[in-house]
Design a protein around this motif. Structure first.
Motif, PDB file in Angstrom:
ATOM      1  N   GLU A 160      53.191  52.383  86.884  1.00  0.00           N
ATOM      2  CA  GLU A 160      53.898  51.187  87.325  1.00  0.00           C
ATOM      3  C   GLU A 160      55.397  51.451  87.409  1.00  0.00           C
ATOM      4  O   GLU A 160      56.077  51.005  88.350  1.00  0.00           O
ATOM      5  CB  GLU A 160      53.595  50.039  86.376  1.00  0.00           C
ATOM      6  N   GLU A 161      55.925  52.156  86.419  1.00  0.00           N
ATOM      7  CA  GLU A 161      57.342  52.477  86.431  1.00  0.00           C
ATOM      8  C   GLU A 161      57.696  53.422  87.586  1.00  0.00           C
ATOM      9  O   GLU A 161      58.832  53.426  88.068  1.00  0.00           O
ATOM     10  CB  GLU A 161      57.739  53.121  85.098  1.00  0.00           C
ATOM     11  N   ALA A 162      56.739  54.227  88.026  1.00  0.00           N
ATOM     12  CA  ALA A 162      56.978  55.130  89.162  1.00  0.00           C
ATOM     13  C   ALA A 162      57.016  54.389  90.485  1.00  0.00           C
ATOM     14  O   ALA A 162      57.341  54.982  91.525  1.00  0.00           O
ATOM     15  CB  ALA A 162      55.906  56.214  89.205  1.00  0.00           C
ATOM     16  N   GLY A 163      56.683  53.077  90.468  1.00  0.00           N
ATOM     17  CA  GLY A 163      56.781  52.264  91.682  1.00  0.00           C
ATOM     18  C   GLY A 163      55.620  52.429  92.645  1.00  0.00           C
ATOM     19  O   GLY A 163      55.806  52.356  93.867  1.00  0.00           O
ATOM     20  N   ILE A 164      54.391  52.609  92.117  1.00  0.00           N
ATOM     21  CA  ILE A 164      53.233  52.748  93.017  1.00  0.00           C
ATOM     22  C   ILE A 164      52.938  51.410  93.690  1.00  0.00           C
ATOM     23  O   ILE A 164      53.202  50.336  93.138  1.00  0.00           O
ATOM     24  CB  ILE A 164      51.998  53.236  92.240  1.00  0.00           C
ATOM     25  N   ASP A 165      52.414  51.449  94.894  1.00  0.00           N
ATOM     26  CA  ASP A 165      51.968  50.226  95.578  1.00  0.00           C
ATOM     27  C   ASP A 165      50.455  50.196  95.749  1.00  0.00           C
ATOM     28  O   ASP A 165      49.900  49.225  96.258  1.00  0.00           O
ATOM     29  CB  ASP A 165      52.664  50.066  96.933  1.00  0.00           C
ATOM     30  N   LEU A 166      49.754  51.286  95.317  1.00  0.00           N
ATOM     31  CA  LEU A 166      48.294  51.344  95.381  1.00  0.00           C
ATOM     32  C   LEU A 166      47.803  52.200  94.220  1.00  0.00           C
ATOM     33  O   LEU A 166      48.261  53.324  94.034  1.00  0.00           O
ATOM     34  CB  LEU A 166      47.825  51.933  96.711  1.00  0.00           C
ATOM     35  N   LEU A 167      46.856  51.652  93.436  1.00  0.00           N
ATOM     36  CA  LEU A 167      46.262  52.382  92.319  1.00  0.00           C
ATOM     37  C   LEU A 167      44.834  52.764  92.689  1.00  0.00           C
ATOM     38  O   LEU A 167      44.020  51.907  93.019  1.00  0.00           O
ATOM     39  CB  LEU A 167      46.254  51.535  91.050  1.00  0.00           C
ATOM     40  N   PHE A 168      44.525  54.053  92.637  1.00  0.00           N
ATOM     41  CA  PHE A 168      43.186  54.537  92.953  1.00  0.00           C
ATOM     42  C   PHE A 168      42.453  54.846  91.659  1.00  0.00           C
ATOM     43  O   PHE A 168      42.919  55.649  90.835  1.00  0.00           O
ATOM     44  CB  PHE A 168      43.259  55.787  93.835  1.00  0.00           C
ATOM     45  N   LEU A 169      41.270  54.217  91.478  1.00  0.00           N
ATOM     46  CA  LEU A 169      40.413  54.432  90.313  1.00  0.00           C
ATOM     47  C   LEU A 169      39.110  55.075  90.795  1.00  0.00           C
ATOM     48  O   LEU A 169      38.237  54.389  91.343  1.00  0.00           O
ATOM     49  CB  LEU A 169      40.115  53.104  89.604  1.00  0.00           C
ATOM     50  N   PRO A 170      38.938  56.382  90.631  1.00  0.00           N
ATOM     51  CA  PRO A 170      37.761  57.063  91.172  1.00  0.00           C
ATOM     52  C   PRO A 170      36.451  56.620  90.537  1.00  0.00           C
ATOM     53  O   PRO A 170      35.445  56.441  91.228  1.00  0.00           O
ATOM     54  CB  PRO A 170      38.038  58.547  90.898  1.00  0.00           C
ATOM     55  N   SER A 171      36.445  56.443  89.189  1.00  0.00           N
ATOM     56  CA  SER A 171      35.181  56.186  88.494  1.00  0.00           C
ATOM     57  C   SER A 171      35.291  54.938  87.636  1.00  0.00           C
ATOM     58  O   SER A 171      36.355  54.658  87.062  1.00  0.00           O
ATOM     59  CB  SER A 171      34.807  57.383  87.611  1.00  0.00           C
ATOM     60  N   PRO A 172      34.205  54.167  87.512  1.00  0.00           N
ATOM     61  CA  PRO A 172      34.233  52.955  86.685  1.00  0.00           C
ATOM     62  C   PRO A 172      34.196  53.268  85.198  1.00  0.00           C
ATOM     63  O   PRO A 172      33.574  54.242  84.769  1.00  0.00           O
ATOM     64  CB  PRO A 172      32.977  52.203  87.131  1.00  0.00           C
TER      65      PRO A 172
END
Length: 487
Positions: free
Chosen positions: A319-331
């Motif tokens: 979040e601090e890196a300023g991402i605009d999309l979080l990818f979660l490969p596995s549940p």
């Protein structure tokens, strides 16, 4: 007296004259005789010379006649030789035609004999089959399935895994197609590979299933090569499957291209990836994304966490890196809890999230993107024509069905084991088709030339390649509503 003397003289003169005349005649006679002798001599000489000249002329005539006869004889001999060769050629042609006719007749007789035997065999087979209806019903419940025995399939899994049990439960409830497979489950334990190998050999395993740890998959790949049997999995950990290892999935490289292209087209420029430590598949996919997404103009931040506390710490770093999309490969439990929280960025879920009952009881207060397993390899023309008409109706249908889906979500989770995932249904379809087409060839040879259109896309079984082809499919979820984002 004088007169007598004169008369005597006269007679004497006359006598003399006659003598002289006689002598003259004698001379003439002698001359004529002499001339006749000369003529006789000339005649004799001519007679003597005439035979010699005639012989020469006769010899000349005979020479020319001999030359002419020899030329005629040679011409006749050549003509006779030509006629003999023509007769010989015609005889050979006739003999060849007779042999060909005999062979054709033999083939016809053989064909008729085989046809007759086939008819007799089929009649006998149908008679015996008709006479044992109970046994026939036990052996096969569908006429569409080939007369081959069910495939002996062995699902090998790591200790503690339940995928083999879930697949077995699905097959038990799969109806008539279950006749294609006899599924057996074995446990892989490190250090006991030789025992497992011996067990598979004694059981005469025909096909291997299973994915899990790297050592498990390495064991299955090696055993499939040694025994020349196919090995099917959905694992995408390795970018290059083994010789007999067919991955029923898109390659991680292709998946990274799909994800990067989608993120860039949705105006995302900075992607964060959060991985659980030990998720090798997710790690490899993240590495591929860190190479593909920058090619479109984006950047990638990767973080790996150990436990729940570390999860929150790594998430804060992203979040601090300023991402605009979080990818979660596995549940996972932390990942599922994150979906119900408000945040200043969007979430993209990997293929492992795409389940029949997703999102089930999860609350999604904001849109969530999903990379789906359904890949349209070669869309049908009629589907393309109907896409414009169905797009308007789909929104209304989804809104009408959203309440119904919410009510049935609890039931769908309980029916998951029975209905099976799209992957399970494709797997059973692949095995059923494999059994049907494997007649004279081995399962491995049949599989290498086979293709299959399943729910997840079109599968092409080429050795050393990933099987699933097609475009990446993406969906958007908000609440319980699913929206198709595919063109």
């Amino acid at each position: 007296m004088d007169e007598k003397n004169r008369q005597g003289d006269t007679e004497a003169k006359e006598m003399d004259e006659r003598n002289h005349q006689g002598s003259t005649e004698a001379k003439e006679m002698d001359e004529r005789n002499s001339q006749g002798g000369s003529e006789a001599k000339e005649s004799k000489e001519r007679v003597k010379q005439a035979p010699h000249t005639g012989a020469e002329q006769h010899k000349g005539h005979e020479y020319y006649e001999d030359v002419e006869d020899s030329e005629e004889e040679a011409a006749l001999e050549r003509e006779r030789q030509r006629l003999r060769e023509e007769r010989r050629a015609r005889r050979k042609q006739k003999e060849a035609a007779q042999k060909a006719a005999q062979k054709a007749a033999q083939r016809r007789r053989l064909f008729l004999l085989l046809f007759f035997l086939c008819v007799v065999f089929m009649a006998l087979f149908l008679f015996l089959r008709k006479g044992r209806p109970a046994q026939r019903g036990e052996e096969k419940t569908s006429s569409s399935v080939a007369e081959r025995a069910p495939i002996e399939v062995y699902y090998v899994e790591d200790k503690g895994s339940t995928k083999g049990e879930e697949l077995g439960t699905y097959l038990e409830n799969a109806g008539e197609n279950n006749a294609s497979v006899n599924l057996h489950t074995l446990i892989y334990e490190e250090g006991k590979e030789e025992d497992l190998k011996q067990e598979l050999k004694e059981a005469k395993a025909e096909l291997l299933l299973g994915e899990g740890s790297e050592k498990l998959e390495a064991f299955l790949e090696k055993f499939s090569v040694e025994e020349k049997i196919p090995y099917l999995s959905q694992s995408s950990k390795k970018l290059e499957p083994g010789n007999n290892h067919f991955v029923l999935e898109k390659s991680l490289e292709d998946q990274a291209v799909d994800l990067g292209f989608f993120a860039y087209n949705e105006a995302f420029r900075k992607m964060g990836i959060l991985l659980h430590n030990g998720d090798e598949k997710g790690k490899t996919l993240a590495e591929q994304l860190s190479e593909s997404f920058p090619e479109y103009g984006g950047t990638v931040e990767i973080r790996t966490y150990q436990g729940e506390e570390d999860f929150q710490a790594k998430l804060s770093e992203l979040e601090e890196a300023g991402i605009d999309l979080l990818f979660l490969p596995s549940p996972g439990e932390q990942e599922k809890a994150l979906l119900s929280q408000e945040k200043a960025y969007n979430v993209l879920l990997g293929k492992d999230w795409d389940q029949e009952n997703f999102p089930a009881d999860l609350e999604l207060p904001y849109p969530v993107y999903l990379y789906g397993r359904e890949n349209k390899a070669f869309p049908l023309v009629e589907k393309e024509e109907e896409s414009s008409d169905s797009s308007g109706e789909e929104a209304q249908k989804s809104s009408d069905l959203s309440g119904k889906e919410a009510q049935e979500s609890s039931n769908s989770s309980g029916e998951e084991a029975q209905s099976g995932s799209r992957y399970d249904r494709d797997l059973l379809g692949i095995l059923s088709k494999l059994r049907t087409e494997a007649k004279k060839k081995s399962l491995l040879q049949t599989l290498e030339s086979m293709s299959y259109q399943g729910e997840c896309g079109e599968y092409h079984f080429l050795p050393g390649q990933y099987c699933l082809k097609g475009q990446g499919q993406f969906y958007e979820f908000q609440g319980q509503e699913k929206r198709d984002l595919n063109p």
